[in-house]
Design an enzyme around this catalytic site. Sequence first.
Site, PDB file in Angstrom:
ATOM      1  N   HIS A 191      12.366   9.615  -7.439  1.00 58.51           N
ATOM      2  CA  HIS A 191      11.760  10.868  -6.988  1.00 58.51           C
ATOM      3  C   HIS A 191      11.738  10.919  -5.471  1.00 58.51           C
ATOM      4  O   HIS A 191      11.932  11.970  -4.870  1.00 58.51           O
ATOM      5  CB  HIS A 191      10.329  10.985  -7.505  1.00 58.51           C
ATOM      6  CG  HIS A 191      10.237  11.233  -8.970  1.00 58.51           C
ATOM      7  ND1 HIS A 191      10.981  12.197  -9.595  1.00 58.51           N
ATOM      8  CD2 HIS A 191       9.486  10.647  -9.928  1.00 58.51           C
ATOM      9  CE1 HIS A 191      10.682  12.189 -10.879  1.00 58.51           C
ATOM     10  NE2 HIS A 191       9.788  11.251 -11.110  1.00 58.51           N
ATOM     11  N   ARG A 298      24.061  20.117 -11.479  1.00 59.05           N
ATOM     12  CA  ARG A 298      23.782  18.926 -12.303  1.00 59.05           C
ATOM     13  C   ARG A 298      22.571  19.227 -13.187  1.00 59.05           C
ATOM     14  O   ARG A 298      21.441  18.892 -12.850  1.00 59.05           O
ATOM     15  CB  ARG A 298      23.459  17.739 -11.403  1.00 59.05           C
ATOM     16  CG  ARG A 298      24.643  17.172 -10.632  1.00 59.05           C
ATOM     17  CD  ARG A 298      24.213  15.918  -9.896  1.00 59.05           C
ATOM     18  NE  ARG A 298      25.331  15.149  -9.406  1.00 59.05           N
ATOM     19  CZ  ARG A 298      25.763  15.185  -8.156  1.00 59.05           C
ATOM     20  NH1 ARG A 298      25.185  15.956  -7.268  1.00 59.05           N
ATOM     21  NH2 ARG A 298      26.791  14.434  -7.779  1.00 59.05           N
ATOM     22  N   ARG A 334      27.265  22.243 -15.253  1.00 54.65           N
ATOM     23  CA  ARG A 334      27.765  21.087 -15.999  1.00 54.65           C
ATOM     24  C   ARG A 334      26.758  20.762 -17.099  1.00 54.65           C
ATOM     25  O   ARG A 334      25.554  20.728 -16.853  1.00 54.65           O
ATOM     26  CB  ARG A 334      27.898  19.891 -15.060  1.00 54.65           C
ATOM     27  CG  ARG A 334      28.339  18.640 -15.791  1.00 54.65           C
ATOM     28  CD  ARG A 334      28.587  17.505 -14.858  1.00 54.65           C
ATOM     29  NE  ARG A 334      27.350  16.944 -14.350  1.00 54.65           N
ATOM     30  CZ  ARG A 334      27.291  15.951 -13.474  1.00 54.65           C
ATOM     31  NH1 ARG A 334      28.409  15.446 -12.990  1.00 54.65           N
ATOM     32  NH2 ARG A 334      26.140  15.482 -13.054  1.00 54.65           N
ATOM     33  N   GLU A 433      36.633  12.219 -14.327  1.00 54.15           N
ATOM     34  CA  GLU A 433      35.881  11.175 -13.635  1.00 54.15           C
ATOM     35  C   GLU A 433      36.083   9.790 -14.241  1.00 54.15           C
ATOM     36  O   GLU A 433      35.365   8.855 -13.904  1.00 54.15           O
ATOM     37  CB  GLU A 433      34.392  11.537 -13.526  1.00 54.15           C
ATOM     38  CG  GLU A 433      33.747  12.021 -14.777  1.00 54.15           C
ATOM     39  CD  GLU A 433      32.301  12.507 -14.556  1.00 54.15           C
ATOM     40  OE1 GLU A 433      31.719  12.286 -13.489  1.00 54.15           O
ATOM     41  OE2 GLU A 433      31.766  13.109 -15.497  1.00 54.15           O
ATOM     42  N   ASN A 456      32.722  10.257  -7.694  1.00 54.84           N
ATOM     43  CA  ASN A 456      31.670   9.230  -7.707  1.00 54.84           C
ATOM     44  C   ASN A 456      31.888   8.283  -8.880  1.00 54.84           C
ATOM     45  O   ASN A 456      31.834   7.064  -8.733  1.00 54.84           O
ATOM     46  CB  ASN A 456      30.282   9.871  -7.846  1.00 54.84           C
ATOM     47  CG  ASN A 456      29.990  10.826  -6.719  1.00 54.84           C
ATOM     48  OD1 ASN A 456      30.656  10.780  -5.690  1.00 54.84           O
ATOM     49  ND2 ASN A 456      29.018  11.697  -6.898  1.00 54.84           N
ATOM     50  N   ASP A 457      32.140   8.864 -10.042  1.00 56.12           N
ATOM     51  CA  ASP A 457      32.407   8.024 -11.204  1.00 56.12           C
ATOM     52  C   ASP A 457      33.858   7.557 -11.240  1.00 56.12           C
ATOM     53  O   ASP A 457      34.139   6.420 -11.609  1.00 56.12           O
ATOM     54  CB  ASP A 457      32.070   8.783 -12.497  1.00 56.12           C
ATOM     55  CG  ASP A 457      30.589   8.693 -12.812  1.00 56.12           C
ATOM     56  OD1 ASP A 457      30.038   7.593 -12.699  1.00 56.12           O
ATOM     57  OD2 ASP A 457      29.985   9.728 -13.141  1.00 56.12           O
ATOM     58  N   ARG A 467      28.557   1.975  -9.027  1.00 60.10           N
ATOM     59  CA  ARG A 467      28.329   2.772  -7.813  1.00 60.10           C
ATOM     60  C   ARG A 467      26.933   2.605  -7.225  1.00 60.10           C
ATOM     61  O   ARG A 467      26.687   2.960  -6.086  1.00 60.10           O
ATOM     62  CB  ARG A 467      28.613   4.255  -8.101  1.00 60.10           C
ATOM     63  CG  ARG A 467      27.646   4.911  -9.028  1.00 60.10           C
ATOM     64  CD  ARG A 467      28.170   6.223  -9.555  1.00 60.10           C
ATOM     65  NE  ARG A 467      27.380   7.366  -9.126  1.00 60.10           N
ATOM     66  CZ  ARG A 467      27.478   8.574  -9.653  1.00 60.10           C
ATOM     67  NH1 ARG A 467      28.363   8.815 -10.603  1.00 60.10           N
ATOM     68  NH2 ARG A 467      26.741   9.546  -9.222  1.00 60.10           N
ATOM     69  N   CYS A 504      34.315  17.401  -6.699  1.00 60.32           N
ATOM     70  CA  CYS A 504      32.874  17.568  -6.473  1.00 60.32           C
ATOM     71  C   CYS A 504      32.137  16.255  -6.271  1.00 60.32           C
ATOM     72  O   CYS A 504      30.914  16.233  -6.200  1.00 60.32           O
ATOM     73  CB  CYS A 504      32.244  18.350  -7.614  1.00 60.32           C
ATOM     74  SG  CYS A 504      32.358  17.501  -9.190  1.00 60.32           S
TER      75      CYS A 504
HETATM   76  C1  PEP Z   1      30.895  12.400  -9.944  1.00 57.05           C
HETATM   77  O1  PEP Z   1      30.864  11.495 -10.773  1.00 57.05           O
HETATM   78  O2  PEP Z   1      31.673  12.428  -8.979  1.00 57.05           O
HETATM   79  C2  PEP Z   1      29.955  13.527 -10.045  1.00 57.05           C
HETATM   80  C3  PEP Z   1      30.049  14.572  -9.245  1.00 57.05           C
HETATM   81  O3  PEP Z   1      28.971  13.447 -10.959  1.00 57.05           O
HETATM   82  P1  PEP Z   1      27.618  12.601 -10.768  1.00 57.05           P
HETATM   83  O4  PEP Z   1      27.543  12.157  -9.338  1.00 57.05           O
HETATM   84  O5  PEP Z   1      26.506  13.497 -11.153  1.00 57.05           O
HETATM   85  O6  PEP Z   1      27.833  11.468 -11.713  1.00 57.05           O
HETATM   86 MG    MG Z   2      29.789  11.713 -12.612  1.00 58.99          MG
END
Ligand code: PEP
Ligand code: MG
Length: 586
Positions: A191, A298, A334, A433, A456-457, A467, A504
């Site tokens: 948080h 998200r 999403r 991803e 990111n994933d 990550r 993204c």
């Molecule tokens: C990602 O995985 O790049 C993504 C945008 O989703 P999140 O960061 O919510 O996993």
């Molecule tokens: Mg992701």
Amino acid sequence: MEIRRGIAVSPGVAIHRAVVVDAEDRPVPRRSITPDAVEGEIKRLEKALQASVDELSQLQKSSEERFGSEMARIFVFHAGLLRDQHLLEQLQSTIRNEHVTAEYAVYSVLRREVRKLQQVESQFFRERSRDFWDVERRILSQLIGPAAEGLGDMKTDSVLIAVDLTPSQTAGLDKTRVKGLATDAGGRTSHTAILAHALGIPAIVGLEDITSAVNPGDTVIIDGNRGLVIVHPDAAQLLEYRSELARQAETKITLAEVARQPAITTDGVEISLMANIEFPHEVKHAVEQGAEGIGLYRSEFIYLSSSVEPTEEEHYEAYISTVRQLDGRPLVIRTLDLGADKINANIDLSHERNPFLGCRSIRLCLQNLPLLKTQLRAILRASVEGQVSLMFPLICSVMEIRQAKMVLTDVMEDLQEEGIPFQQDIPVGMMVEVPAAALQVRTFCQEVDFLSIGTNDLIQYTVAVDRGNERIANLYSAAHPAVLQLVRDVTRAANRHRKGVSICGEMAGDPEFTMLLLGLGLRSLSMTPPALTAVKRIIRAVSVNQCQRVARKAATFDSDREVQNYLREELRRIVPDALDGRSIVG
Ligand code: PEP
Ligand code: MG
């Protein structure tokens, strides 16, 4: 001088004297009471619980005004804990059976809960132990007065150094005084991190022992862009950061102007710049920063700020409020991406041995169809009032996307039967991803209307690096040649099949990658709102030709280090002031 590195969760720089909030450990001694005092103690307890509930309802109201309804739900959750019958019984029986004071009962029972949660493997549950701390402190302050922690009486601008902040402390921070935040504990999904970001305070969490390294009154630099805390900076560092701040102040005006200008390259190619959000109230800020729409909503954060499963109406309210605020601008919602590090008390995933490879995201939804259907109904209902698309996360196989689409068709049929209007041809996309989806992208192009690359994933699954793990953070790199190849191939395939493609992940908002991404063929980038202006400034200063040359050259390197160095140098050479004004505050 001492430099500590943590997890940067909210960008910007602050240089100020420190206010240190000690560990909130507030031991309550075990005091025995006589049997005839038991009922009186129970009355004291009940009065304190009721007063705490009243306090929370005030806090809920004020935080709703400041942050919107999602944040206020934290306090609804706390009030729910206070009203929990099982908890009340435990407290009462501790007083009755052990003959102890109400404060000791509160202290011992809630600490036991905290300890239980802290032992759970899941980071999300460990972080929820903060809520129990918070509730404990609130009742204790009713019973024995507030702990002296001095958060409310900050007289001058300061940076706050704390073990961790409870949700109420973070929500109650005086933004005019607190200019930066650094905590021992916390992760990306805490948080504290979410709220600090929403408040726009530069913040670093997960520093482990920053409270022992800083004394009250020490001068501290918080560099929320790089995740650094500099304690007792030397003259050279102060000079460097102060001149950076001064430069930022000058360029701030320029960046505000950039927000209103189109994202167009010097050779006239238009780039669509969108924002990633977690909560509807972020739309306003995103649009002010120049976002053309929301490229990633998200939606799972509806779950993460609550202890109970949101109803269809709650989903709908969040989506319709986002749609209306966007006033015709596009919105990509999403579907729930719960699991792994984003989990909720309603869904018991705590025993998964390998949560990032486990029952997360679309897998979880497909195993809990009512969960997915409730959300899809709400998205479809909201779709009639705006330009809404929907997107499924973590798709790994064709069967998964087909199944998800079948569920969507079912939900559409239900709505049709019920006479509820929705956008029949709502665009359906998927996140790319995982490497499996990237490698099979041509097949997926037959299945969906658009793709969004979630780096990111994608990075963590390509290079096998968690990550969120600080110990191997140096191995997690967007510049890894394998990642670049996957991004290039996905973009090429989508462009060839005339499918929309955007990116993204955090990589999209990192100015060092902007030229590369344009050079790889991307024309739509979605990022955290504070990153928009810096990225746009680069777009406006380069040509697609230049970017293609950069992308070709970047593909010739063997290691992420070489790629990274090359991209940095090219950026400095082509757009020398590119990194100025990157969300730096005073
Ligand atoms: C990602 O995985 O790049 C993504 C945008 O989703 P999140 O960061 O919510 O996993
Ligand atoms: Mg992701």
